[in-house]
Every structure is written in C-alpha cells, then in structure tokens.
Design a protein around this motif. Structure first.
Motif, PDB file in Angstrom:
ATOM      1  N   PHE A  96      59.447  75.862  -7.411  1.00  0.00           N
ATOM      2  CA  PHE A  96      61.081  75.815  -6.630  1.00  0.00           C
ATOM      3  C   PHE A  96      61.681  77.371  -7.360  1.00  0.00           C
ATOM      4  O   PHE A  96      61.071  77.342  -8.200  1.00  0.00           O
ATOM      5  CB  PHE A  96      61.927  74.661  -7.904  1.00  0.00           C
ATOM      6  N   LEU A  97      62.000  77.961  -6.444  1.00  0.00           N
ATOM      7  CA  LEU A  97      61.917  79.159  -5.996  1.00  0.00           C
ATOM      8  C   LEU A  97      63.863  79.010  -6.783  1.00  0.00           C
ATOM      9  O   LEU A  97      64.659  78.710  -5.542  1.00  0.00           O
ATOM     10  CB  LEU A  97      61.626  80.552  -5.190  1.00  0.00           C
ATOM     11  N   GLY A 137      53.796  68.407 -14.695  1.00  0.00           N
ATOM     12  CA  GLY A 137      53.003  69.180 -14.881  1.00  0.00           C
ATOM     13  C   GLY A 137      52.613  68.863 -12.748  1.00  0.00           C
ATOM     14  O   GLY A 137      51.451  69.380 -12.192  1.00  0.00           O
ATOM     15  N   LYS A 138      54.080  68.532 -12.960  1.00  0.00           N
ATOM     16  CA  LYS A 138      53.896  68.496 -10.948  1.00  0.00           C
ATOM     17  C   LYS A 138      54.441  69.443 -10.654  1.00  0.00           C
ATOM     18  O   LYS A 138      54.596  69.572  -9.302  1.00  0.00           O
ATOM     19  CB  LYS A 138      53.919  67.195 -10.240  1.00  0.00           C
ATOM     20  N   ALA A 139      55.354  70.472 -11.219  1.00  0.00           N
ATOM     21  CA  ALA A 139      55.707  71.383 -10.047  1.00  0.00           C
ATOM     22  C   ALA A 139      56.245  72.606 -11.305  1.00  0.00           C
ATOM     23  O   ALA A 139      55.838  72.457 -12.910  1.00  0.00           O
ATOM     24  CB  ALA A 139      57.633  70.496 -10.167  1.00  0.00           C
ATOM     25  N   LEU A 140      56.535  73.466 -10.537  1.00  0.00           N
ATOM     26  CA  LEU A 140      57.156  75.135 -11.023  1.00  0.00           C
ATOM     27  C   LEU A 140      58.242  75.787 -10.785  1.00  0.00           C
ATOM     28  O   LEU A 140      58.480  75.536  -9.239  1.00  0.00           O
ATOM     29  CB  LEU A 140      55.794  75.763 -11.565  1.00  0.00           C
ATOM     30  N   ALA A 158      62.255  78.000 -17.346  1.00  0.00           N
ATOM     31  CA  ALA A 158      62.033  78.488 -16.070  1.00  0.00           C
ATOM     32  C   ALA A 158      60.483  78.862 -16.646  1.00  0.00           C
ATOM     33  O   ALA A 158      59.975  79.047 -17.736  1.00  0.00           O
ATOM     34  CB  ALA A 158      62.132  79.509 -15.644  1.00  0.00           C
ATOM     35  N   ASP A 159      58.965  78.585 -15.280  1.00  0.00           N
ATOM     36  CA  ASP A 159      58.177  79.130 -15.942  1.00  0.00           C
ATOM     37  C   ASP A 159      57.572  80.210 -15.328  1.00  0.00           C
ATOM     38  O   ASP A 159      57.102  80.568 -16.181  1.00  0.00           O
ATOM     39  CB  ASP A 159      57.146  77.743 -14.792  1.00  0.00           C
ATOM     40  N   SER A 166      48.185  75.084 -20.582  1.00  0.00           N
ATOM     41  CA  SER A 166      48.767  76.418 -20.504  1.00  0.00           C
ATOM     42  C   SER A 166      50.484  76.619 -20.876  1.00  0.00           C
ATOM     43  O   SER A 166      50.979  77.649 -21.132  1.00  0.00           O
ATOM     44  CB  SER A 166      47.939  76.917 -19.417  1.00  0.00           C
ATOM     45  N   LEU A 167      50.532  75.759 -19.901  1.00  0.00           N
ATOM     46  CA  LEU A 167      52.682  75.409 -19.718  1.00  0.00           C
ATOM     47  C   LEU A 167      53.067  75.036 -20.890  1.00  0.00           C
ATOM     48  O   LEU A 167      52.412  73.427 -21.623  1.00  0.00           O
ATOM     49  CB  LEU A 167      53.425  75.338 -18.948  1.00  0.00           C
TER      50      LEU A 167
END
Length: 747
Positions: free
Chosen positions: A236-237, A255-258, A297-298, A329-330
C-alpha cells in the motif's frame, strides 16, 4: 424632551471618546486572555476524560496545562495562541490530536500525474486507485471489479496507490473494503477500534468504588476472500491524506502487506477525530479512539516535493513488491498495550498553590462536575456559565484559607448534600471538629435532639436551647459557615450550619450558653477528633412493643439480623421503622420479606457515562429479590427527618414501593446516589453525587427528599418531657388502622 435627551447622549459620547486610550487598550487584551483561558480549560477537560491515552498520563497532562497557561494568556496574536495550545496537546504523544485552522488554507499543490487505473510491472499488478475520484469512477470501478479476480490469480504481488496529496484529503474511504476481498485467501480477522469509557468518575485517588474506567473495544470483523488464487503480497502506497482501513493493519500483522508512506503517518488516517472550538479561527482535533493494532510504515519517505517529477515512492513500492523483506526481518505487529489508569496528582505540599496551579484546580473541579455530576438538570444555572466565575475566584485568592473556601463555595453551586471538601489543614481549622450532639431547628432556635457523649458536654440535655458559643450568638456563627455549606434542601442546610456552628478546634474547649426550662445555664464542651457518634441510644436493633407492634432501628440493624427480625416480628400488627439515622446496608436483606406488591422497581437510577465517542447515561433499576421464606403482612410506618439521607433515603424508597409504608415526620435530606470525588491541588478531596436516583415511578427525589404522609416535628415541650412524638404518632396510626391478618403467606 428630545433635545435634552440628545444633549445627554452627546455628553456621554464625549466622555467615552475622551477616556484615556490606554484603559480600553488594556481591557481588550484582558478579556481576550480570559476567553482563551476558558477555551484552554474546556479543551484540557475534554481531552482528560475522552482521549484514549490521557488516563495514563494525569501528571504529564497537568504539567502540559501549567506550561501552556501563561503562554496562552500572553499570546500576542491568534497564531501564538494556537501554537501554545498545540504545545499542550503535544504532551499526549498523539500527532492526530492537534490544532488546525477552522478553515484550512487553500492549497497550491498541483495534482499528481496518475498512472492508468490498472497496469503491470512484469508480474506485479499496479492499481492507481486515485483514478476512481474522477467523473468516470463508476464505470471504471465496474470494469475493474469484473477483471480483478483474474488479475489477482496472475499477480505475484499488488501495489495499491492511495496517495491523496494534491487531490482529496481522505478520499475513497469505500474502496479498500470493496476491493480487498479479491486479494484475500480464506478469512481475515480484523481487530477493531477501542475507546476509553468512564462509568462514572472513578475516585481519582484510586479508592474502590462502583464507578470505574474501562476500554470499549469494537468486535473484530471478518473479511471472506473470493475464490481463486491470490497474490502473496500487497503493498500500500499512502501519504498523510490517505483514508486507511483496519484490514490493512490486519494484513500487515500477518505479514501479507507492507505499508509505504510519503510523509508522516498517524492515527488520523484511520480513527475518528472530534473537533473542539478554540476561537480566533482555530480548532483542536482530538483522537476519540485508536486502532487495536499499531499503525506504522514499513518504509517511510519524505513528502514528495514535485508532483510532476520522478515518482520515487512508486519505485520503492515496486522494489518491495518484487523483492520483499525476509520473513522475521520486520517488527512484530502485536496489539497496542492498553493505557494504564493512574491516580490524579494531589500536590499535598502546595497548601497555597501557585496561580497556575489554582487555575488548574478550578479546571479539575469544573471538569469533574461537568462530566460526572448526576443532577445537571437541577442546577440553578447552566454549569458552563459558572466557569468564568470559578476561574476568577481561583485567581484572586490570597492565601491558603481563601483558596480552600473558594473551592467550598463552588461546591454550594451544586446544591447537593453529598458535596464535601476535605483533606486540607485550613479546612480543618475553619470548620473544626463537630460537637457530639444533634440539634434541630424549632421555631428558629437550635434545640438539642440527642447528646452522644454526655461526658464531653456535662449538663447538656435533650430539649435544651443552645443560644451562644463562647458568647457569640449561634445564628451569627451559623451565618459564617452558610456560604461554604452545600445542601440539597433549605432544612438540611440549616441542620448542617447549626452543627458547624457548634464545632471547634480539636483539643479545645468552648462555653455554651444554654436555656432550659429553668432558665439560662453554662455548659462546657470538649472537642476531640474521632470521638465518633454512637449510632443509636437504643440497645437492640429490633424489639416487640406493647400492642403487638415491632420497632426496628436502622442505625443498629445489620443484614445478617434480618431473618431473626422477621422470625420475631412476623405476626405483629405492624412495624415501626426508625430511619432517622444512617443504615448499615440492611435494605437488600429486608426487601424480599416486605415486597407484598410484586417486583416493580423501587428506585430508578442513571449514572453518567463518558467515553471517547459515546457519552450519555447508564440506566439501572433497584428491585427487591423474590427470595424470602414468607412475606410480612402487617402494616409499616417509617420515621423520617433531615437525618434521613442517601442510603437511608434509598431504604425509604424500598419501603415505599414494597410495603406502602406511611412516612411520619419531616422531609428528608434530598441527597441520594453513589458518591464520587475528585482530587484537587493542596491535597483537597472534592466529593459530590455521581448517580441520579429517583422514585420507582420516576418522581424526583434529589432536592426534595422523601415527603411525609403525616407531617410532624418534635416540639420543645415534648423533647423536654422525654417523649418521642414521632414514634408516638406512628404507634397511634398502627393501632387505629384495622389489623392485617397475622398469619404469614408462604411463597
């Protein structure tokens, strides 16, 4: 006549226009400063009890107010005023609670260059959802919806562009709920939002109470994905103008979205903000709730400078979609911790607080009453109109005594018999220690009803008239305390001020001038803190009197004694309940035995409820339990007067509804409902009624009290003769009325 009138107008105008300009110039800033102070107090109080994090930061929130107050008052213009308020809000650590212009300034940001609604970068599907803002949005959405499942099956990842800078702030709030099921495999549980919920005012020193503070959490929702293969990752931007959906946070936690953001990201993208007026063209926005899952935010980028230049945000979003971070890692996306309720600072060392701390005391008192007082509709004036007067009183006090008496005077505005101001040594010095005696007003005279500790007042007897204390007429002493004594009714106010007129310093002695049947005499009284009042001069909680009539003294009766009471008195002609005292919680045990009329409520109640989004009243009813071995069939008479207060009045409501008792005496104190209290600077504890109680049929009780069916007050002659005229009248009523059947009805 007309010329004369005009000449006076001309003189008046001349006088006004020739006043020194300095005086008018000073008046305007003072008025503006006072108005800003009022707005600051209202904002501070609203945030204190409605922001989801404020309950865990009472000391920090106090400090923020104290730091902001002088800046707000000294601000030379509206911008400086707004900046000072923003400085206070910053203490919350919540960027979504902020100050902004009421009318946002016109933006000169050019709209961004959009990609096509749907495009591909190899096996990455790119959706520039901002195209759905245009006039062709409906047809574009219909076309996208037809193909999206097939596209989802082919895509390894999807980039969803929701940046709204230069377009419409918080635009397209509907699009993610409609679109995401096409990218979700199976079911997705989406945790909801939460808000603080004050069920009445939890005592601010942490004392146990029926009033408490909770968090209300909306139930998790469930999103069911459409059939078919789904992409492994969604990117998502977004930017600060994006309206996010809670499902994004749930996907991120799995873990299915950034989440890639251009510019700072805060809860305003997802929560509900309450606008609060500040005046002078500004308002505050307050977070009323927060998501259970954290919003972060990632990848965070600075705000895009040129909307027509290279799209670095999209480039990095595509890079993440192509080469996502390794699992682990996140940071973990666990639910936010709940805020912890913390007690209010009491500032006990500040016996005469600083000016700023006194203003804060006024803010705390006003806010607590505004939010949690149970009878706002019975106030003589709207509570909001009291705020300027209260703050002015706080500012003008010159010493510790004036400070605490100003708080006590403010308490009288509630006209609530439960209002007490305690905890400060100057209050103890001013009000003193009560004498161990009950007095009542008979024909304007202070007449002794009972002497609890005769050895502390040797020579004082029931029926004596107290005329002076240390040579000062008792009415003059009573007038000294009247402005600082809150009461629900005039009779109760007189009762309390007479008691206070007889008080004195702990450990001291006083000389009372007393008149009895023989003339004037002197009585010495010794004051001792904690002397205590014996609950009753009787020895037994219940007894059988002549004429087969029972007598129950609520001052002595414990709940565990109730079965034995009815075993002894079940076949009596009637029972007299003496309620001229404070009971020991026996009403709930009594009610089942007396409830011959069924399960109708004997009291209706409401308690204030204050939350981030939702505020109002929590309703409740008091019923008699149906569980009793039998129902008492005799008649009842209940003795009442101004000593019948609070729990005693609640007991009276029970007797009224369950047994149709006959009240004999005078109106009660008119103050019922669970008590709560606020903590104020100087170690002051400010108590007031926190629950609204009415008769079972809805009639008003507060400020009226229980009304006697048979109006009767003690007489001077009766007291001096040792008679209890109310009890005598009750016995007469029970003997005059036909006796009820003496057998008990088994349930």
């Amino acid at each position: 006549m007309r010329r004369g009138h005009l000449s006076w107008v001309a003189v008046l105008l001349f006088a006004i226009t020739n006043l020194p300009s300095r005086g008018l110039a000073q008046q305007a800033p003072e008025a503006r400063s006072a108005e800003r102070r009022i707005q600051l107090v209202k904002l501070w109080g609203t945030v204190r009890f409605r922001h989801p994090q404020a309950l865990s930061k009472p000391a920090e929130w106090d400090a923020a107010f104290l730091a902001a107050l002088p800046k707000v008052e000294a601000a030379k213009d509206a911008q400086s005023y707004a900046a000072a308020v923003q400085g206070m809000l910053a203490a919350l650590g919540d960027p979504a609670t902020l100050v902004e212009p009421e009318t946002p300034p016109a933006t000169s940001i050019p709209p961004p260059t959009l990609r096509a609604l749907k495009s591909w970068e190899k096996d990455v599907l790119v959706l520039d959802l901002r195209n759905l803002l245009g006039p062709e949005a409906q047809s574009a959405w219909a076309e996208l919806e037809q193909s999206v499942d097939a596209d989802a099956a082919k895509a390894r990842a999807v980039v969803l562009d929701l940046r709204m800078r230069g377009l419409t702030r918080y635009g397209l709030p509907w699009v993610l709920p409609a679109l995401l099921p096409h990218f979700i495999e199976g079911e997705l549980s989406v945790p909801g939002m939460r808000e603080v919920a004050h069920m009445g005012l939890k005592p601010q020193d942490g004392e146990q109470s029926v009033h408490d503070t909770h968090f209300l959490v909306s139930a998790s929702s469930l999103i069911t994905g459409t059939p078919g293969k789904k992409p492994a990752l969604l990117v998502f931007l977004v930017d600060p103008s994006t309206a996010l959906d809670l499902s994004v946070l749930a996907l991120q936690a799995q873990g299915k979205a950034l989440l890639v953001t251009e510019g700072p990201l805060d809860d305003s993208s997802i929560n509900l903000q309450i606008p609060l007026p500040l005046g002078e063209g500004y308002r505050a926005l307050m977070s009323s709730n927060e998501p259970v899952l954290p919003l972060s935010a990632d990848l965070a980028r600075p705000v895009r400078v040129r909307m027509d230049g290279p799209d670095e945000g999209m480039r990095q979003a595509l890079a993440l979609a192509t080469r996502p971070p390794k699992r682990g890692s996140l940071p973990a996306r666990t639910p936010r911790p709940l805020a912890t309720w913390r007690p209010e600072p009491a500032y006990p060392e500040a016996l005469y607080p600083s000016r700023e701390l006194r203003i804060l005391a006024g803010a705390k008192l006003w806010t607590a009453v505004d939010s949690f007082f149970a009878y706002p509709d019975l106030m003589d004036r709207p509570w909001e109109s009291r705020l300027p007067e209260l703050l002015e009183k706080m500012e003008k006090t010159r010493n510790a005594t004036e400070y605490v008496l100003a708080l006590a005077e403010a308490g009288t505005w509630l006209r609530d018999g439960h209002v007490h101001v305690r905890g400060h040594p100057e209050l103890q010095r001013f009000f003193g220690v009560s004498a161990p005696v009950w007095v009542t007003d008979i024909d304007g005279k202070a007449v002794v009803l009972d002497v609890f500790v005769p050895e502390s007042m040797p020579g004082l007897a029931v029926g004596d008239i107290i005329e002076k204390v240390n040579g000062e007429p008792i009415d003059e002493r009573a007038r000294k305390f009247a402005p600082y004594t809150s009461a629900s009714t005039p009779d109760f106010h007189r009762h309390v001020t007479l008691r206070r007129a007889l008080a004195g310093p702990d450990g001291s002695e006083a000389r009372l001038t007393v008149r009895d049947a023989k003339g004037v005499k002197e009585v010495k009284v010794t004051y001792r803190q904690g002397l205590g009042f014996p609950p009753s001069s009787r020895k037994e909680a219940f007894q059988l009197l002549d004429g087969n009539i029972g007598l129950v003294d609520f001052a002595l009766l414990e709940a565990w004694q109730v079965p034995a009471l009815f075993e002894k008195l079940k076949d009596t002609r009637g029972i007299v309940f003496d309620l001229r005292n404070y009971p020991r919680g026996s009403l709930w045990a009594l009610a089942p035995y007396l409830d011959v009329k069924g399960s109708r409520p004997f009291a209706l109640g409401e308690s204030p409820f204050v939350g981030g989004l939702h505020s109002g009243w929590l309703k409740n009813t008091s019923h008699a339990s149906p569980n009793a071995p039998f129902k008492y069939q005799g008649r009842t008479v209940t003795l009442i007067d101004t000593r019948t207060m609070s729990q005693a009045e609640h007991t009276g409501l029970m007797l009224e509804a369950t047994a149709d008792t006959v009240f004999v005496g005078s109106p009660t104190a008119g103050a019922n409902g669970d008590i709560t209290h606020a903590v104020l600077p100087g170690g002051v504890r400010f108590s007031f009624t926190g629950a609204n109680i009415r008769h079972g049929d809805g009639r008003q009780l507060q400020r009226k009290g229980l009304e006697p069916h048979v109006k009767l007050r003690p007489t001077l002659a009766g007291l001096r003769a040792g008679r209890d005229e109310l009890l005598e009248r009750a016995l007469q009523i029970l003997k005059e009325k036909p006796a009820q059947p003496t057998s008990t009805r088994r349930e």
